[in-house]
Design a protein around this motif. Structure first.
Motif, PDB file in Angstrom:
ATOM      1  N   UNK A   5       0.844  -1.198   0.000  1.00 37.15           N
ATOM      2  CA  UNK A   5       0.000   0.000   0.000  1.00 37.15           C
ATOM      3  C   UNK A   5       0.878   1.247   0.000  1.00 37.15           C
ATOM      4  N   UNK A   6       1.907   1.272   0.834  1.00 34.03           N
ATOM      5  CA  UNK A   6       2.824   2.413   0.857  1.00 34.03           C
ATOM      6  C   UNK A   6       3.499   2.594  -0.499  1.00 34.03           C
ATOM      7  N   UNK A   7       3.932   1.498  -1.081  1.00 34.55           N
ATOM      8  CA  UNK A   7       4.590   1.556  -2.377  1.00 34.55           C
ATOM      9  C   UNK A   7       3.634   2.096  -3.447  1.00 34.55           C
ATOM     10  N   UNK A   8       2.405   1.621  -3.456  1.00 34.32           N
ATOM     11  CA  UNK A   8       1.420   2.075  -4.444  1.00 34.32           C
ATOM     12  C   UNK A   8       1.093   3.553  -4.258  1.00 34.32           C
ATOM     13  N   UNK A   9       0.960   3.996  -3.015  1.00 37.10           N
ATOM     14  CA  UNK A   9       0.684   5.415  -2.758  1.00 37.10           C
ATOM     15  C   UNK A   9       1.835   6.286  -3.272  1.00 37.10           C
ATOM     16  N   UNK A  10       3.051   5.868  -3.008  1.00 38.53           N
ATOM     17  CA  UNK A  10       4.221   6.639  -3.436  1.00 38.53           C
ATOM     18  C   UNK A  10       4.369   6.599  -4.955  1.00 38.53           C
ATOM     19  N   UNK A  11       4.051   5.471  -5.558  1.00 39.27           N
ATOM     20  CA  UNK A  11       4.106   5.368  -7.017  1.00 39.27           C
ATOM     21  C   UNK A  11       3.115   6.324  -7.659  1.00 39.27           C
ATOM     22  N   UNK A  12       1.948   6.466  -7.067  1.00 45.29           N
ATOM     23  CA  UNK A  12       0.938   7.397  -7.602  1.00 45.29           C
ATOM     24  C   UNK A  12       1.423   8.837  -7.487  1.00 45.29           C
ATOM     25  N   UNK A  13       2.000   9.174  -6.344  1.00 48.07           N
ATOM     26  CA  UNK A  13       2.506  10.539  -6.141  1.00 48.07           C
ATOM     27  C   UNK A  13       3.567  10.871  -7.188  1.00 48.07           C
ATOM     28  N   UNK A  14       4.510   9.975  -7.389  1.00 49.78           N
ATOM     29  CA  UNK A  14       5.585  10.221  -8.357  1.00 49.78           C
ATOM     30  C   UNK A  14       5.032  10.214  -9.782  1.00 49.78           C
ATOM     31  N   UNK A  15       4.122   9.312 -10.087  1.00 42.57           N
ATOM     32  CA  UNK A  15       3.540   9.270 -11.428  1.00 42.57           C
ATOM     33  C   UNK A  15       2.744  10.532 -11.745  1.00 42.57           C
ATOM     34  N   UNK A  16       2.096  11.075 -10.738  1.00 45.06           N
ATOM     35  CA  UNK A  16       1.323  12.307 -10.935  1.00 45.06           C
ATOM     36  C   UNK A  16       2.215  13.543 -11.016  1.00 45.06           C
ATOM     37  N   UNK A  17       3.432  13.449 -10.477  1.00 42.90           N
ATOM     38  CA  UNK A  17       4.357  14.595 -10.417  1.00 42.90           C
ATOM     39  C   UNK A  17       5.781  14.168 -10.772  1.00 42.90           C
ATOM     40  N   UNK A  18       6.022  13.645 -11.971  1.00 47.19           N
ATOM     41  CA  UNK A  18       7.367  13.179 -12.298  1.00 47.19           C
ATOM     42  C   UNK A  18       8.360  14.359 -12.368  1.00 47.19           C
ATOM     43  N   UNK A  19       9.581  14.111 -11.934  1.00 44.37           N
ATOM     44  CA  UNK A  19      10.606  15.158 -11.946  1.00 44.37           C
ATOM     45  C   UNK A  19      11.752  14.819 -12.895  1.00 44.37           C
ATOM     46  N   UNK A  20      11.578  13.797 -13.701  1.00 43.21           N
ATOM     47  CA  UNK A  20      12.647  13.327 -14.579  1.00 43.21           C
ATOM     48  C   UNK A  20      12.741  14.185 -15.845  1.00 43.21           C
ATOM     49  N   UNK A  21      13.765  13.920 -16.612  1.00 41.08           N
ATOM     50  CA  UNK A  21      14.001  14.634 -17.876  1.00 41.08           C
ATOM     51  C   UNK A  21      12.870  14.393 -18.879  1.00 41.08           C
ATOM     52  N   UNK A  22      12.184  13.282 -18.785  1.00 46.96           N
ATOM     53  CA  UNK A  22      11.115  12.963 -19.730  1.00 46.96           C
ATOM     54  C   UNK A  22       9.911  13.898 -19.598  1.00 46.96           C
ATOM     55  N   UNK A  23       9.795  14.597 -18.477  1.00 47.58           N
ATOM     56  CA  UNK A  23       8.613  15.428 -18.231  1.00 47.58           C
ATOM     57  C   UNK A  23       8.953  16.884 -17.963  1.00 47.58           C
ATOM     58  N   UNK A  24      10.137  17.307 -18.330  1.00 45.40           N
ATOM     59  CA  UNK A  24      10.496  18.724 -18.102  1.00 45.40           C
ATOM     60  C   UNK A  24      10.142  19.552 -19.281  1.00 45.40           C
TER      61      UNK A  24
END
Length: 90
Positions: A71-90
């Protein structure tokens, strides 16, 4: 050497479930962000030898404990997926 056994446990879970988490990006930056965020929400479990981490991992055979980590992993995955900080989304 002191090792947080939860780091390897969470890495293994992320590797196992990343295809099912519907991630918007699976680059190493995003996966590291998910792992870091998950570890910040997880109580660390320290050992002095990587071989001793298996004793900690054995505690998570209990389905309730493993489910709470997922559950913790899924919650964190959603947060990162909704707000990616990588080069692919800049």
């Amino acid at each position: 050497m002191v090792i947080n056994a939860m780091e390897q446990i969470m890495k293994d879970l992320l590797d196992e479930y990343k295809d099912r988490l519907q991630l918007s990006c699976t680059c190493s930056t995003c996966l590291d962000d998910i792992l870091a965020l998950s570890l910040n929400k997880t109580t660390p479990r320290y050992v002095t030898n990587i071989d001793k981490a298996m004793y900690i991992k054995a505690e998570f055979i209990d389905k309730q404990e493993m489910t709470s980590l997922l559950v913790k992993l899924a919650e964190c995955a959603k947060i990162v997926s909704d707000n990616p900080t990588c080069e692919n989304y800049r």
